[in-house]
Design an enzyme around this catalytic site. Structure first.
Site, short mmCIF file in Angstrom:
data_model
loop_
_atom_site.label_atom_id
_atom_site.label_comp_id
_atom_site.label_asym_id
_atom_site.label_seq_id
_atom_site.Cartn_x
_atom_site.Cartn_y
_atom_site.Cartn_z
N ARG A 38 0.88 -1.18 0.00
CA ARG A 38 0.00 0.00 0.00
C ARG A 38 0.91 1.22 0.00
NH1 ARG A 38 -2.59 1.04 5.54
NH2 ARG A 38 -0.84 2.45 5.59
N HIS A 55 -3.60 4.76 5.00
CA HIS A 55 -4.88 4.07 4.90
C HIS A 55 -5.87 4.86 4.03
CE1 HIS A 55 -8.23 1.54 5.95
NE2 HIS A 55 -8.91 2.62 6.30
N TYR A 65 4.50 5.99 9.91
CA TYR A 65 4.97 4.78 10.59
C TYR A 65 5.66 3.79 9.63
CZ TYR A 65 0.37 3.85 8.68
OH TYR A 65 -0.70 3.78 7.82
C1 LIG Z 1 -14.89 -6.21 10.77
C2 LIG Z 1 -14.16 -4.91 10.70
N1 LIG Z 1 -13.20 -4.64 11.62
C3 LIG Z 1 -12.53 -3.47 11.57
C4 LIG Z 1 -12.81 -2.54 10.62
C5 LIG Z 1 -12.07 -1.21 10.58
N2 LIG Z 1 -11.10 -1.21 9.49
C6 LIG Z 1 -11.41 -0.65 8.30
S1 LIG Z 1 -10.15 -0.79 7.19
C7 LIG Z 1 -9.19 -1.59 8.31
C8 LIG Z 1 -7.81 -2.05 7.93
C9 LIG Z 1 -7.91 -3.04 6.83
O1 LIG Z 1 -6.65 -3.54 6.48
P1 LIG Z 1 -6.54 -4.57 5.33
O2 LIG Z 1 -7.60 -5.61 5.46
O3 LIG Z 1 -5.15 -5.05 5.29
O4 LIG Z 1 -6.92 -3.75 4.02
P2 LIG Z 1 -6.13 -2.51 3.38
O5 LIG Z 1 -6.66 -1.27 4.01
O6 LIG Z 1 -4.69 -2.70 3.63
O7 LIG Z 1 -6.46 -2.56 1.93
C10 LIG Z 1 -9.85 -1.75 9.52
C11 LIG Z 1 -9.27 -2.42 10.70
C12 LIG Z 1 -13.84 -2.84 9.70
N3 LIG Z 1 -14.17 -1.98 8.74
N4 LIG Z 1 -14.48 -4.03 9.75
#
Ligand SMILES: Cc1ncc(C[n+]2csc(CCOP(=O)(O)OP(=O)(O)O)c2C)c(N)n1
Ligand SMILES: [Mg+2]
Length: 428
Positions: free
Chosen positions: A313, A317, A325
């Protein structure tokens, strides 16, 4: 009685009589194969180190390796490669426009980016047929473009314009199109698309069609319970789910090394009893080939495939996150593996499928399209206030839902002193 002829080995493996072996010749070790398309296997990890009063991440390992070439596709033609390259350019340049719109204060809410992941989004969705289904996640804006949404749709969505896919009711990725483009709208809860897409495949099966359905989950989101439930359901039902696990090394600010213990997330496939494949997510040819093979399995009714796409990425976020970080050498390592720069080099210099002039024209055309879409989206109106309450329920009278049951009624003659649960009830 005539002796029965010696039968050949039975066709069904479960009837097959195994040759007897003494116990100590048997081995309890099991071996599984995870297909790995990569031409490079990065070998480094992230550690937490104390830095005065704070903690930071440090990357340990060899970051100096030379950049791998693009792997020739087994299936893509020259024209298809150029088409995917164009989608990737549109994806990236559209996100730059979105970033600028945000900085001009025109976006409602945040902006999410798939920087560094364009090859994965575009080449994966490209493997689906028009009548198949896609369930994109927030970073898969390239997949939306491939499925037929235009940059202006996505720009208007971020600006909550009346002409956006949700008509201004949502300002982010929560939109789809179940009528024409076969795109399931995501919700934010990570993993929830997987059982929904399994359900789409089940629905198709009930109509006697085996189709491929594709969705995505991140390295963080793949740990959710619903990911397991959805993929396990697809596995036992032999449903054609193609699940891309996008391992972009971060879930918010948590590095992948702190999220799971397996070496490769494709290994999770073993536990579902389905094929697991690893691809370099920055190489669109590898992504396409794995997606195509998984879609073909799905179409033959052979069930789901889990494809782990490894990449990085390349932003925070979302736009609010400066990704301080992330150790800088990690950004530098993956910047050298930029999917668009490498694919451009492959098409122009390695394959010579595009001349420099053709490439420049293609880039200029993408920019012209984006400028027209930006202009259209910016000057299009916001929704009028009186439309806010509409559009939630069917307004044409064709979907009236008549209640099947009404509230339980206390039987006439029941003594009012008795509690309701004791009273005899009957349903209308
Ligand atoms: C069940 C759930 N837990 C927590 C979240 C909050 N949340 C949204 S994005 C995220 C990080 C996601 O990381 P990843 O799955 O690696 O996807 P990326 O953002 O790297 O594409 C989190 C913890 C959520 N949306 N749904
Ligand atoms: Mg992630």
């Amino acid at each position: 009685m005539a002796k029965a002829p010696k039968s050949k080995a039975p066709r069904h493996p479960s009837n097959h009589k195994r040759p007897t072996r003494s116990f100590h010749h048997q081995t309890s070790e099991r071996r599984y194969i995870i297909l790995d398309y990569r031409l490079e296997k990065p070998s480094f990890e992230l550690r937490q180190v104390r830095d005065g009063d704070s903690i930071r991440y440090q990357v340990c390992g060899d970051l100096s390796a030379s950049v791998p070439p693009i792997r020739d596709s087994k299936y893509l033609s020259k024209q298809q490669c150029i088409e995917i390259y164009r989608w990737m350019l549109l994806n990236r340049k559209m996100e730059t426009v979105l970033e600028n719109l945000y900085k001009q204060g025109k976006v409602v809410g945040g902006v999410y980016f798939g920087l560094g992941q364009e090859g994965c989004s575009c080449a994966s969705a490209y493997a689906l047929k028009p009548d198949e289904w896609l369930g994109p996640m927030i970073r898969n804006q390239g997949s939306l473009l491939v499925r037929g949404f235009s940059p202006r749709d996505i720009m208007m969505q971020y600006m909550a314009k009346a002409g956006s896919p949700t008509k201004g009711r949502d300002a982010s990725s929560h939109f789809g199109d179940i009528k024409d483009r076969n795109v399931v709208a995501p919700i934010s809860t990570l993993g929830d698309l997987i059982p929904v897409l399994a359900g789409v495949a089940l629905g198709a099966r009930m109509q006697a069609k085996n189709i491929a359905v594709m969705t995505y989950i991140g390295d963080g989101g793949q740990s959710t319970g619903v990911t397991y439930e959805g993929l396990n359901f697809a596995a036992v039902q032999n449903l054609g789910v193609v699940l891309f696990v996008e391992n972009n090394l971060w879930g918010y600010s948590t590095p992948a090394d702190m999220q799971f213990r397996v070496k490769d997330l494709a290994e999770r496939a073993i536990a579902y009893g389905i094929p697991g494949v690893i691809v370099d997510g920055t190489d669109p040819c590898q992504v396409y080939d794995a997606a195509h093979e998984a879609c073909e399995r799905a179409r033959r009714g052979e069930g789901p495939t889990l494809i782990e796409a490894k990449m990085m990425r390349m932003k925070g976020h979302a736009i609010h996150d400066a990704a301080e970080y992330v150790p800088k050498p990690l950004f530098e390592y993956w910047k050298r593996r930029d999917p668009i720069v490498r694919f451009e080099n492959y098409l122009v210099n390695v394959k010579k499928w595009l001349t420099r002039a053709e490439n420049e024209k293609l880039i200029a055309d993408v920019e012209v399209q984006l400028e027209a879409d930006r202009e259209f989206a910016v000057s299009s109106p916001l929704p009028s206030p009186e439309t806010a309450a509409g559009g939630t329920y069917c307004e044409h009278g064709c979907h009236q839902i008549k209640p099947k049951y009404s509230m339980p009624k206390i039987k006439a003659g029941g003594t009012p002193a008795r509690s309701r649960s004791e009273a005899a009830v009957h349903l209308k």
